[in-house]
Design a protein around this motif. Structure first.
Motif, PDB file in Angstrom:
ATOM      1  N   SER A 185     -62.742  -7.572  94.387  1.00  0.00           N
ATOM      2  CA  SER A 185     -61.520  -7.723  95.188  1.00  0.00           C
ATOM      3  C   SER A 185     -61.273  -9.160  95.638  1.00  0.00           C
ATOM      4  O   SER A 185     -60.224  -9.451  96.205  1.00  0.00           O
ATOM      5  CB  SER A 185     -61.572  -6.799  96.399  1.00  0.00           C
ATOM      6  OG  SER A 185     -62.636  -7.147  97.230  1.00  0.00           O
ATOM      7  N   SER A 186     -62.203 -10.066  95.393  1.00  0.00           N
ATOM      8  CA  SER A 186     -62.051 -11.444  95.881  1.00  0.00           C
ATOM      9  C   SER A 186     -61.572 -12.425  94.819  1.00  0.00           C
ATOM     10  O   SER A 186     -61.471 -13.608  95.095  1.00  0.00           O
ATOM     11  CB  SER A 186     -63.382 -11.931  96.450  1.00  0.00           C
ATOM     12  OG  SER A 186     -64.309 -12.108  95.406  1.00  0.00           O
ATOM     13  N   LYS A 187     -61.256 -11.949  93.643  1.00  0.00           N
ATOM     14  CA  LYS A 187     -60.877 -12.862  92.556  1.00  0.00           C
ATOM     15  C   LYS A 187     -59.669 -13.730  92.895  1.00  0.00           C
ATOM     16  O   LYS A 187     -59.546 -14.836  92.388  1.00  0.00           O
ATOM     17  CB  LYS A 187     -60.635 -12.082  91.279  1.00  0.00           C
ATOM     18  CG  LYS A 187     -61.913 -11.543  90.693  1.00  0.00           C
ATOM     19  CD  LYS A 187     -61.683 -10.791  89.409  1.00  0.00           C
ATOM     20  CE  LYS A 187     -63.014 -10.307  88.852  1.00  0.00           C
ATOM     21  NZ  LYS A 187     -62.846  -9.492  87.652  1.00  0.00           N
ATOM     22  N   ALA A 188     -58.782 -13.255  93.762  1.00  0.00           N
ATOM     23  CA  ALA A 188     -57.601 -14.036  94.129  1.00  0.00           C
ATOM     24  C   ALA A 188     -57.937 -15.172  95.087  1.00  0.00           C
ATOM     25  O   ALA A 188     -57.173 -16.119  95.228  1.00  0.00           O
ATOM     26  CB  ALA A 188     -56.543 -13.131  94.748  1.00  0.00           C
ATOM     27  N   SER A 189     -59.072 -15.098  95.749  1.00  0.00           N
ATOM     28  CA  SER A 189     -59.494 -16.132  96.692  1.00  0.00           C
ATOM     29  C   SER A 189     -60.600 -16.963  96.042  1.00  0.00           C
ATOM     30  O   SER A 189     -61.777 -16.654  96.164  1.00  0.00           O
ATOM     31  CB  SER A 189     -60.004 -15.488  97.990  1.00  0.00           C
ATOM     32  OG  SER A 189     -60.472 -16.482  98.854  1.00  0.00           O
ATOM     33  N   VAL A 190     -60.212 -18.013  95.360  1.00  0.00           N
ATOM     34  CA  VAL A 190     -61.152 -18.791  94.550  1.00  0.00           C
ATOM     35  C   VAL A 190     -62.382 -19.277  95.325  1.00  0.00           C
ATOM     36  O   VAL A 190     -63.500 -19.084  94.846  1.00  0.00           O
ATOM     37  CB  VAL A 190     -60.427 -19.966  93.845  1.00  0.00           C
ATOM     38  CG1 VAL A 190     -61.413 -20.857  93.118  1.00  0.00           C
ATOM     39  CG2 VAL A 190     -59.380 -19.427  92.885  1.00  0.00           C
ATOM     40  N   PRO A 191     -62.245 -19.865  96.522  1.00  0.00           N
ATOM     41  CA  PRO A 191     -63.466 -20.326  97.206  1.00  0.00           C
ATOM     42  C   PRO A 191     -64.449 -19.188  97.501  1.00  0.00           C
ATOM     43  O   PRO A 191     -65.651 -19.346  97.325  1.00  0.00           O
ATOM     44  CB  PRO A 191     -62.942 -20.940  98.513  1.00  0.00           C
ATOM     45  CG  PRO A 191     -61.512 -21.253  98.253  1.00  0.00           C
ATOM     46  CD  PRO A 191     -61.041 -20.224  97.266  1.00  0.00           C
ATOM     47  N   VAL A 192     -63.935 -18.044  97.925  1.00  0.00           N
ATOM     48  CA  VAL A 192     -64.792 -16.896  98.213  1.00  0.00           C
ATOM     49  C   VAL A 192     -65.435 -16.390  96.929  1.00  0.00           C
ATOM     50  O   VAL A 192     -66.635 -16.111  96.887  1.00  0.00           O
ATOM     51  CB  VAL A 192     -63.990 -15.768  98.904  1.00  0.00           C
ATOM     52  CG1 VAL A 192     -64.805 -14.493  99.011  1.00  0.00           C
ATOM     53  CG2 VAL A 192     -63.523 -16.220 100.281  1.00  0.00           C
ATOM     54  N   TYR A 193     -64.649 -16.302  95.882  1.00  0.00           N
ATOM     55  CA  TYR A 193     -65.157 -15.807  94.600  1.00  0.00           C
ATOM     56  C   TYR A 193     -66.291 -16.698  94.078  1.00  0.00           C
ATOM     57  O   TYR A 193     -67.318 -16.200  93.631  1.00  0.00           O
ATOM     58  CB  TYR A 193     -64.008 -15.727  93.587  1.00  0.00           C
ATOM     59  CG  TYR A 193     -64.375 -15.043  92.305  1.00  0.00           C
ATOM     60  CD1 TYR A 193     -64.621 -13.674  92.275  1.00  0.00           C
ATOM     61  CD2 TYR A 193     -64.455 -15.754  91.119  1.00  0.00           C
ATOM     62  CE1 TYR A 193     -64.951 -13.031  91.088  1.00  0.00           C
ATOM     63  CE2 TYR A 193     -64.788 -15.117  89.925  1.00  0.00           C
ATOM     64  CZ  TYR A 193     -65.026 -13.761  89.919  1.00  0.00           C
ATOM     65  OH  TYR A 193     -65.363 -13.123  88.751  1.00  0.00           O
ATOM     66  N   VAL A 194     -66.121 -17.998  94.177  1.00  0.00           N
ATOM     67  CA  VAL A 194     -67.152 -18.936  93.713  1.00  0.00           C
ATOM     68  C   VAL A 194     -68.445 -18.747  94.512  1.00  0.00           C
ATOM     69  O   VAL A 194     -69.537 -18.717  93.942  1.00  0.00           O
ATOM     70  CB  VAL A 194     -66.648 -20.396  93.788  1.00  0.00           C
ATOM     71  CG1 VAL A 194     -67.780 -21.382  93.581  1.00  0.00           C
ATOM     72  CG2 VAL A 194     -65.544 -20.633  92.773  1.00  0.00           C
ATOM     73  N   VAL A 195     -68.334 -18.611  95.826  1.00  0.00           N
ATOM     74  CA  VAL A 195     -69.522 -18.396  96.658  1.00  0.00           C
ATOM     75  C   VAL A 195     -70.200 -17.086  96.275  1.00  0.00           C
ATOM     76  O   VAL A 195     -71.428 -17.011  96.171  1.00  0.00           O
ATOM     77  CB  VAL A 195     -69.160 -18.429  98.163  1.00  0.00           C
ATOM     78  CG1 VAL A 195     -70.289 -17.882  99.010  1.00  0.00           C
ATOM     79  CG2 VAL A 195     -68.816 -19.851  98.582  1.00  0.00           C
ATOM     80  N   LEU A 196     -69.423 -16.045  96.042  1.00  0.00           N
ATOM     81  CA  LEU A 196     -69.999 -14.758  95.660  1.00  0.00           C
ATOM     82  C   LEU A 196     -70.712 -14.831  94.312  1.00  0.00           C
ATOM     83  O   LEU A 196     -71.743 -14.193  94.112  1.00  0.00           O
ATOM     84  CB  LEU A 196     -68.923 -13.673  95.627  1.00  0.00           C
ATOM     85  CG  LEU A 196     -68.392 -13.249  96.999  1.00  0.00           C
ATOM     86  CD1 LEU A 196     -67.204 -12.304  96.837  1.00  0.00           C
ATOM     87  CD2 LEU A 196     -69.477 -12.619  97.840  1.00  0.00           C
ATOM     88  N   LEU A 197     -70.182 -15.626  93.407  1.00  0.00           N
ATOM     89  CA  LEU A 197     -70.834 -15.785  92.101  1.00  0.00           C
ATOM     90  C   LEU A 197     -72.185 -16.492  92.220  1.00  0.00           C
ATOM     91  O   LEU A 197     -73.053 -16.313  91.376  1.00  0.00           O
ATOM     92  CB  LEU A 197     -69.934 -16.558  91.135  1.00  0.00           C
ATOM     93  CG  LEU A 197     -68.717 -15.801  90.616  1.00  0.00           C
ATOM     94  CD1 LEU A 197     -67.869 -16.719  89.739  1.00  0.00           C
ATOM     95  CD2 LEU A 197     -69.118 -14.545  89.853  1.00  0.00           C
ATOM     96  N   ARG A 198     -72.370 -17.261  93.283  1.00  0.00           N
ATOM     97  CA  ARG A 198     -73.637 -17.970  93.505  1.00  0.00           C
ATOM     98  C   ARG A 198     -74.674 -17.119  94.238  1.00  0.00           C
ATOM     99  O   ARG A 198     -75.794 -17.570  94.454  1.00  0.00           O
ATOM    100  CB  ARG A 198     -73.383 -19.252  94.290  1.00  0.00           C
ATOM    101  CG  ARG A 198     -72.593 -20.268  93.515  1.00  0.00           C
ATOM    102  CD  ARG A 198     -72.412 -21.530  94.306  1.00  0.00           C
ATOM    103  NE  ARG A 198     -71.598 -22.462  93.553  1.00  0.00           N
ATOM    104  CZ  ARG A 198     -70.823 -23.371  94.095  1.00  0.00           C
ATOM    105  NH1 ARG A 198     -70.760 -23.486  95.414  1.00  0.00           N
ATOM    106  NH2 ARG A 198     -70.115 -24.181  93.348  1.00  0.00           N
TER     107      ARG A 198
END
Length: 88
Positions: free
Chosen positions: A20-33
Motif C-alpha cells: 500500500s505504500s508504493k505511491a509514497s516513494v520515501p516510505v516505500y524505499v525505507v520499507l524495501l531496506r
C-alpha cells in the motif's frame, strides 16, 4: 538529527504495508531496506520485519498504515513512543 526509530512487525503486516505504500516513494524505499529478524512468540517462531527510519518517515508510514493496514498502526505508534519521538 534524531535517533532512529525501530519498527518491528510480523511479515504478513509488513507485506500489506509495503504493497500500500508504493505511491509514497520515501516510505516505500525505507520499507524495501527492512530486514527479517528471528522472533519467538509464545514458543512459536514468527518472521518479523525490522524497519529503521527517522521520525518523519515513521509519521508518513503511520499515515499510510492508517488508511491501508490498521493492524500496523499500534506497532508503529509503539515504536515512535519508544524512541521518544512526538506524533504530529
Amino acid at each position: 538529527m534524531g535517533s532512529a526509530i525501530i519498527i518491528r512487525m510480523p511479515f504478513e503486516i509488513y507485506d500489506r504495508v509495503l504493497e500500500s505504500s508504493k505511491a509514497s516513494v520515501p516510505v516505500y524505499v525505507v520499507l524495501l531496506r527492512a530486514f527479517v529478524v528471528p522472533s519467538s512468540v509464545e514458543g512459536h517462531s514468527e518472521r518479523m520485519v525490522q524497519i529503521s527510519c527517522d521520525a518523519d518517515i515513521a509519521q508518513q508510514l503511520l499515515t499510510v498504515a492508517s488508511k491501508a493496514c490498521p493492524d500496523a498502526v499500534p506497532l508503529i505508534e509503539k515504536a515512535i513512543a519508544s524512541a521518544g519521538a512526538k506524533l504530529d
